[in-house]
Design a protein around this motif. Sequence first.
Motif, PDB file in Angstrom:
ATOM      1  N   GLU A   1       9.313   2.986  -2.650  1.00 42.20           N
ATOM      2  CA  GLU A   1       8.610   2.757  -1.378  1.00 42.20           C
ATOM      3  C   GLU A   1       7.880   4.036  -0.979  1.00 42.20           C
ATOM      4  O   GLU A   1       8.235   4.691   0.003  1.00 42.20           O
ATOM      5  CB  GLU A   1       9.611   2.356  -0.280  1.00 42.20           C
ATOM      6  CG  GLU A   1      10.331   1.050  -0.522  1.00 42.20           C
ATOM      7  CD  GLU A   1       9.428  -0.164  -0.345  1.00 42.20           C
ATOM      8  OE1 GLU A   1       8.386  -0.031   0.324  1.00 42.20           O
ATOM      9  OE2 GLU A   1       9.771  -1.224  -0.880  1.00 42.20           O
TER      10      GLU A   1
ATOM     11  N   ALA B   1       5.074   6.578   0.586  1.00 39.55           N
ATOM     12  CA  ALA B   1       4.309   6.512   1.829  1.00 39.55           C
ATOM     13  C   ALA B   1       3.001   5.775   1.572  1.00 39.55           C
ATOM     14  O   ALA B   1       2.348   5.996   0.545  1.00 39.55           O
ATOM     15  CB  ALA B   1       4.034   7.918   2.344  1.00 39.55           C
ATOM     16  N   PRO B   2       2.593   4.868   2.470  1.00 39.94           N
ATOM     17  CA  PRO B   2       1.377   4.084   2.240  1.00 39.94           C
ATOM     18  C   PRO B   2       0.154   4.939   1.916  1.00 39.94           C
ATOM     19  O   PRO B   2      -0.623   4.603   1.007  1.00 39.94           O
ATOM     20  CB  PRO B   2       1.207   3.318   3.554  1.00 39.94           C
ATOM     21  CG  PRO B   2       2.596   3.156   4.074  1.00 39.94           C
ATOM     22  CD  PRO B   2       3.303   4.433   3.699  1.00 39.94           C
TER      23      PRO B   2
ATOM     24  N   GLN C   1       3.278  -3.297  -3.630  1.00 35.06           N
ATOM     25  CA  GLN C   1       2.943  -2.451  -2.477  1.00 35.06           C
ATOM     26  C   GLN C   1       2.112  -3.228  -1.460  1.00 35.06           C
ATOM     27  O   GLN C   1       2.283  -3.067  -0.246  1.00 35.06           O
ATOM     28  CB  GLN C   1       2.196  -1.197  -2.941  1.00 35.06           C
ATOM     29  CG  GLN C   1       3.044  -0.249  -3.782  1.00 35.06           C
ATOM     30  CD  GLN C   1       4.272   0.243  -3.060  1.00 35.06           C
ATOM     31  OE1 GLN C   1       4.206   0.663  -1.895  1.00 35.06           O
ATOM     32  NE2 GLN C   1       5.426   0.192  -3.732  1.00 35.06           N
TER      33      GLN C   1
ATOM     34  N   ARG D   1       3.964  -5.180   1.233  1.00 35.99           N
ATOM     35  CA  ARG D   1       4.678  -4.480   2.298  1.00 35.99           C
ATOM     36  C   ARG D   1       4.114  -4.857   3.667  1.00 35.99           C
ATOM     37  O   ARG D   1       2.930  -5.165   3.812  1.00 35.99           O
ATOM     38  CB  ARG D   1       4.565  -2.960   2.096  1.00 35.99           C
ATOM     39  CG  ARG D   1       5.303  -2.461   0.881  1.00 35.99           C
ATOM     40  CD  ARG D   1       4.981  -1.023   0.549  1.00 35.99           C
ATOM     41  NE  ARG D   1       5.338  -0.091   1.614  1.00 35.99           N
ATOM     42  CZ  ARG D   1       5.383   1.236   1.467  1.00 35.99           C
ATOM     43  NH1 ARG D   1       5.104   1.764   0.287  1.00 35.99           N
ATOM     44  NH2 ARG D   1       5.708   2.016   2.472  1.00 35.99           N
ATOM     45  N   GLY D   2       4.955  -4.793   4.674  1.00 37.34           N
ATOM     46  CA  GLY D   2       4.520  -5.118   6.027  1.00 37.34           C
ATOM     47  C   GLY D   2       4.105  -3.915   6.842  1.00 37.34           C
ATOM     48  O   GLY D   2       3.710  -4.072   8.002  1.00 37.34           O
ATOM     49  N   ASP D   3       4.181  -2.698   6.251  1.00 39.20           N
ATOM     50  CA  ASP D   3       3.895  -1.495   7.030  1.00 39.20           C
ATOM     51  C   ASP D   3       2.580  -0.833   6.627  1.00 39.20           C
ATOM     52  O   ASP D   3       2.348   0.340   6.929  1.00 39.20           O
ATOM     53  CB  ASP D   3       5.036  -0.489   6.870  1.00 39.20           C
ATOM     54  CG  ASP D   3       5.228  -0.021   5.435  1.00 39.20           C
ATOM     55  OD1 ASP D   3       4.710  -0.693   4.514  1.00 39.20           O
ATOM     56  OD2 ASP D   3       5.901   1.015   5.222  1.00 39.20           O
ATOM     57  N   LEU D   4       1.689  -1.567   5.945  1.00 40.04           N
ATOM     58  CA  LEU D   4       0.434  -0.959   5.493  1.00 40.04           C
ATOM     59  C   LEU D   4      -0.620  -1.017   6.589  1.00 40.04           C
ATOM     60  O   LEU D   4      -0.939  -2.100   7.104  1.00 40.04           O
ATOM     61  CB  LEU D   4      -0.099  -1.689   4.257  1.00 40.04           C
ATOM     62  CG  LEU D   4       0.736  -1.645   2.980  1.00 40.04           C
ATOM     63  CD1 LEU D   4      -0.006  -2.367   1.859  1.00 40.04           C
ATOM     64  CD2 LEU D   4       1.063  -0.220   2.571  1.00 40.04           C
ATOM     65  N   PRO D   5      -1.205   0.105   6.957  1.00 42.00           N
ATOM     66  CA  PRO D   5      -2.368   0.066   7.857  1.00 42.00           C
ATOM     67  C   PRO D   5      -3.516  -0.708   7.203  1.00 42.00           C
ATOM     68  O   PRO D   5      -3.606  -0.793   5.974  1.00 42.00           O
ATOM     69  CB  PRO D   5      -2.722   1.553   8.026  1.00 42.00           C
ATOM     70  CG  PRO D   5      -1.480   2.294   7.664  1.00 42.00           C
ATOM     71  CD  PRO D   5      -0.809   1.479   6.605  1.00 42.00           C
TER      72      PRO D   5
ATOM     73  N   THR E   1      -5.466   1.180   4.587  1.00 42.62           N
ATOM     74  CA  THR E   1      -4.714   1.359   3.341  1.00 42.62           C
ATOM     75  C   THR E   1      -4.725   0.079   2.530  1.00 42.62           C
ATOM     76  O   THR E   1      -4.913   0.097   1.303  1.00 42.62           O
ATOM     77  CB  THR E   1      -3.270   1.781   3.650  1.00 42.62           C
ATOM     78  OG1 THR E   1      -3.286   3.001   4.377  1.00 42.62           O
ATOM     79  CG2 THR E   1      -2.465   1.948   2.379  1.00 42.62           C
ATOM     80  N   ARG E   2      -4.534  -1.042   3.191  1.00 41.83           N
ATOM     81  CA  ARG E   2      -4.550  -2.322   2.482  1.00 41.83           C
ATOM     82  C   ARG E   2      -5.907  -2.556   1.818  1.00 41.83           C
ATOM     83  O   ARG E   2      -5.976  -2.993   0.668  1.00 41.83           O
ATOM     84  CB  ARG E   2      -4.226  -3.459   3.448  1.00 41.83           C
ATOM     85  CG  ARG E   2      -4.156  -4.841   2.787  1.00 41.83           C
ATOM     86  CD  ARG E   2      -3.690  -5.904   3.773  1.00 41.83           C
ATOM     87  NE  ARG E   2      -2.364  -5.591   4.271  1.00 41.83           N
ATOM     88  CZ  ARG E   2      -1.243  -5.853   3.612  1.00 41.83           C
ATOM     89  NH1 ARG E   2      -1.301  -6.440   2.429  1.00 41.83           N
ATOM     90  NH2 ARG E   2      -0.073  -5.545   4.134  1.00 41.83           N
TER      91      ARG E   2
END
Length: 699
Positions: free
Chosen positions: A547, A549-550, A615, A618-622, A625-626
């Motif tokens: 995991e 960092a994004p 990756q 993931r639910g925490d990607l800005p 970043t996505r």
Amino acid sequence: MTSRRAPRRSFEPSILGGRLLGRRGVAAATFLLAGAALSGAAPVSVAPPLRFAVADGLTQNHFLRAGPVAAHLVLTPGPAPRVIVAFPAGNTGAGLWFDAGSAAASLTLTPGTELEPTQPADGLRGVIAHLRSDAPRLVVRHVLLANIRSLREFIWRGAREIPAELVAQRAPGAELRYQRASIDGRTHQQLTLAGESGTRVTVTDDGVVLEAGPDGRIDLRLTALTDEPPLTPFRREELFRPGVAPRPRDQDVFEFLAFREKFAAGSWRFLTYFGRDTLLTTRLLLPVLQPEVVESAFASVLDRLGPSGEVAHEEGIGEYAALHNRTLAAPPADTRAPELDYKMVDGDFLLAPTLAAYLLDTPDGVRRAPDFLARRSPAGVTYAALLRRNLDAVLSAAAPFAADPRATHLVALKPGIPVGNWRDSDDGLGGGRYAYDINAALVPAALHAAERFYRSGWLGEAAAPAAQAAASAAAWRSAEKLFRCVVPRDAARAAVADYAAVQGLDTTAALASVSAPVEYHALALDAAGAAVPVMHSDEGFAWLFGEPAPAQVAQTAELLLRPFPAGLLTDVGVVVANPVWAAAPLRAKFTRDAYHGTVVWSWQQALLAAGLRRQLARGDLPDATRRALLAAETRLWRAITAMQARSTGELWSWEPRDGRAAFVPYGLAHSHADESNAAQLWSTVYLAVRPSTDAAPTP
């Protein structure tokens, strides 16, 4: 099966590679006269057999599985044409080398024919192939009937390194048969050659000579047989779940290599168990494999686990094991007790996260876990106990760095051994001792999986090791920082321009991509903890198992998928290493001739693709970043799609052409360090590995 022992006879000395072999050297190698040929052999009746072919440059590969017969025929043309017949049974094979003189000669199956199974009534089984060459004359230079590993050693080291008792004897006549018993007398092999369509077979001072018939071509019937016990295949309908990718050749290759006893890593050179290959393939194919297939793979690994919890890398079986065991001070009672190789390091940390992905994260795995873990190995140890043995070993190996997180406390390669991860050629890590993939990805993943298993209740009382695993995992999150390298912008641009000029590549796109300092992870650290400054594709391990960092994932993906040599992306795919930031001596270890150099491995592209898709889930990607990851994924899948005709092979190389990289089959050039398998287990993972919905279409 009836045991057949070769009759003892006296022979004149045989010559192999210019070396005279006495009577002892050929005592186990005998021939049968032409009248005793396979005249009564009937084809095996199987419906439907598995048959497919794969071309790799000029080399033709023909695969067959029919009932108890499974074989791979390799036909390599050129000035020294070569025939290999490889059997998964016993990892056994036959090699036949010709001399065509100064001109290159073709070597193919005769048009209108195919590889045929045959099973004589004497316990042997194998294949018949009708071969054709445009050469007017071929001379048989070498014949070797042996374990595949002995065949590999013959190619690597030359004829003088092969034990004399492995040499097959030649015999004159219209039909030549080579037969030898294994050194322990337990199994037997035969290779028969017969001229067809007027092809003449004679014996001269040069050796066995094949001369073309009236049509100017050489036509041969080749029969290769063994009585090694066959493995137990899966049927196609037993292998895959609904939703498997409609890629017929990938399914064919996987079916050919998958057996209930084990998965074979690749054909022809690695036609037996490899622990790392089994684990990574199973992990990547997990969504499309039936539970029984998944569990057979994990069982093969657990059954071979070492006494300290180590995962076995490669097994030596059959005659190769007998050759090894006879050198031991205290040979085992069973002359063929498998020789298990535990020199690799990465497999020890792959078992827990791959097994967790099944037993802890899938409905079938959770439901079947109690029964699976209650199963016992051939030694009578439960799989739960074996798993705990491995997890305890993971905790022990991780403890020094967890207590004092510095480079020299990372997990190193084993003393005196230059290999330890998937880059298992001597220069694959450029002299590094602490590999990035092991330390930045696999050890943290194994610790996380260990904590989950210890807390699952399936391994008995484990509160203390669960807490230790959690604490160690927290400390190990800092390991990747030790591999970080930075190249100033101007130095990076100069290095790209210099390296591209040497490689004969256009610099326009690569230079345009370098507008800021380059930050990347080193391939490895040396014994003192200094970086081996080589950019690499092993980031895929961190994406699939970790995991990060994004922002780090996005930055790394953008870098790797820059045009080579600023990144790893070429017109023939993603190379697995790029020494652009290194000095000349290190660059020399990572050429397009090297086995783990600036070459493309099919499965590494799949690893990157699977990691990116994970990756992106993931639910925490800005949002930014996505978008960056989707753009990188699209570029990657364009590269994968462009080379999908080669995707089931092991690796390939390239050459500069008009400033761009042009495809070259690996093993075609004499400068290549080795050759490439046409069918590689972990290259079939595109059956499950696909792009995200918003990226490029599935190839």
